[in-house]
Structure formats: structure tokens, C-alpha cells
Design an enzyme around this catalytic site. Structure first.
Site: not given
Ligand code: NI
Length: 185
Positions: A45, A50, A98-99, A140-141, A144
């Protein structure tokens, strides 16, 4: 085009993102670049904040989870201006990563079922129900674009223990196999 992923500590990750209009400039290209960026980083995701855009847009492709949960085979979707209108059930824990927070994974509790309303990449309004891991990835997304990170869900003691590692990420003192933008480097 692969875009640099914004690292923990950047204020954009803490901001509530803004809705977009159908005529948002170069939206198709932006979505295409986000997929390319997510795949290059082996994520499931990616949310627009991000990659440095504070807009209500995120993408998911949870196909890598399909070995454990066959329902996720080909689960690839673009969410524009989404609203989670219902969340229900008994909270369950899952180790999230998370990236934007490379190298850290922690258990996060979330409700198992959601109903979400959003526009797809063609700006058609859709309402859908998800559960389990699919709901989890979306939640989760979705966080963000609300300015929330998974580390905001863990207990204060655990977060205290992660403080120096999180600080190092924001300074760029971390090895990452993909391109990132560090706020304090
Ligand atoms: Ni994340």
C-alpha cells in the site's frame, strides 16, 4: 517514474490530507507513478502523503498476502477521497510495517470489518465492505491521509523504546533498499 518515499518525521505525514477534484492535474500519471514506487519498494500500500502530496488518495495491492489469504489474490485498488463509514467487530492484532518507517514492525489492534465509500480511478463512486487483511491494509493507508501512522497506535511505553530508532530514520541513519526523502538529513 519512481518517486522518493517520505520518511518518518516529515510534517506531511502528520497532516490531514485534502480531497481532490476530478480534474486534478495529471492524476493518471500520479497514480501510475505511485504504483511503480510501491512495487519498487515491495509495499502492499502507498498513500499520497508518503510521496509528498497531501491529498486524499491511496493505492493498495495486497496480492503478496494471497498465499496466506487466498481472497487477496489480485486485490489491487485505487482509493480517491475515501471515507470509512463503518468499522466493527472485535479488535485483532497484526504486525504492521510502513514504507515510511523502514525496519520497524509492531503489533497494531484494529477492528476486522469496514464499510468504505470512495471514488475509483475513473471517479465512479463505490461503496464496499472489507474484512480481515484487506480491511487492515485499507485502514493503514486510510490512517495516512488522516495524518496518522501505525506508531500512533502502539502503547506509549513501546513507543518510548522505539524513540531512538525513529529518530535515526528521520535523520536518514538507516539502510533502505529504495529511494527515500529524509526530513532531517
Ligand atoms: Ni504506511
Amino acid at each position: 517514474m519512481i518517486l522518493p518515499i517520505v520518511a518518518y518525521g516529515d510534517v506531511i505525514l502528520k497532516k490531514e490530507a485534502k480531497e481532490i477534484e476530478k480534474d486534478y492535474p495529471n492524476l493518471d500519471k500520479l497514480i501510475e507513478n505511485m504504483y511503480e514506487t510501491m512495487y519498487a519498494a515491495e509495499g502492499v500500500g502507498l498513500a499520497a502523503p508518503q510521496i509528498g502530496k497531501s491529498i486524499r488518495l491511496f493505492i493498495v495491492d495486497a496480492d503478496p498476502f494471497s498465499e496466506d489469504e487466498p481472497a487477496l489474490k489480485g486485490f489491487k485498488k485505487t482509493f480517491i477521497n475515501p471515507i470509512i463509514i463503518e468499522e466493527e467487530g472485535k479488535e485483532w492484532g497484526f504486525n504492521e510495517g510502513c514504507l515510511s518507517i523502514p525496519g520497524i514492525r509492531e503489533n497494531v489492534n484494529r477492528k476486522p470489518k469496514i464499510v468504505i465509500e470512495y471514488y475509483d480511478e475513473n471517479f465512479n463512486l463505490v461503496e464496499e465492505e472489507y474484512e480481515g487483511l484487506a480491511a487492515r491494509v485499507i485502514q493503514h493507508e486510510y490512517d495516512h491521509i488522516e495524518g496518522v501512522l501505525f506508531t500512533d497506535h502502539i502503547n506509549p511505553l513501546k513507543k518510548q523504546l522505539l524513540k531512538s530508532r525513529l529518530n535515526n530514520i528521520s535523520k536518514g541513519n538507516v539502510k533502505v533498499p529504495y529511494r527515500m526523502k529524509f526530513p532531517k538529513s
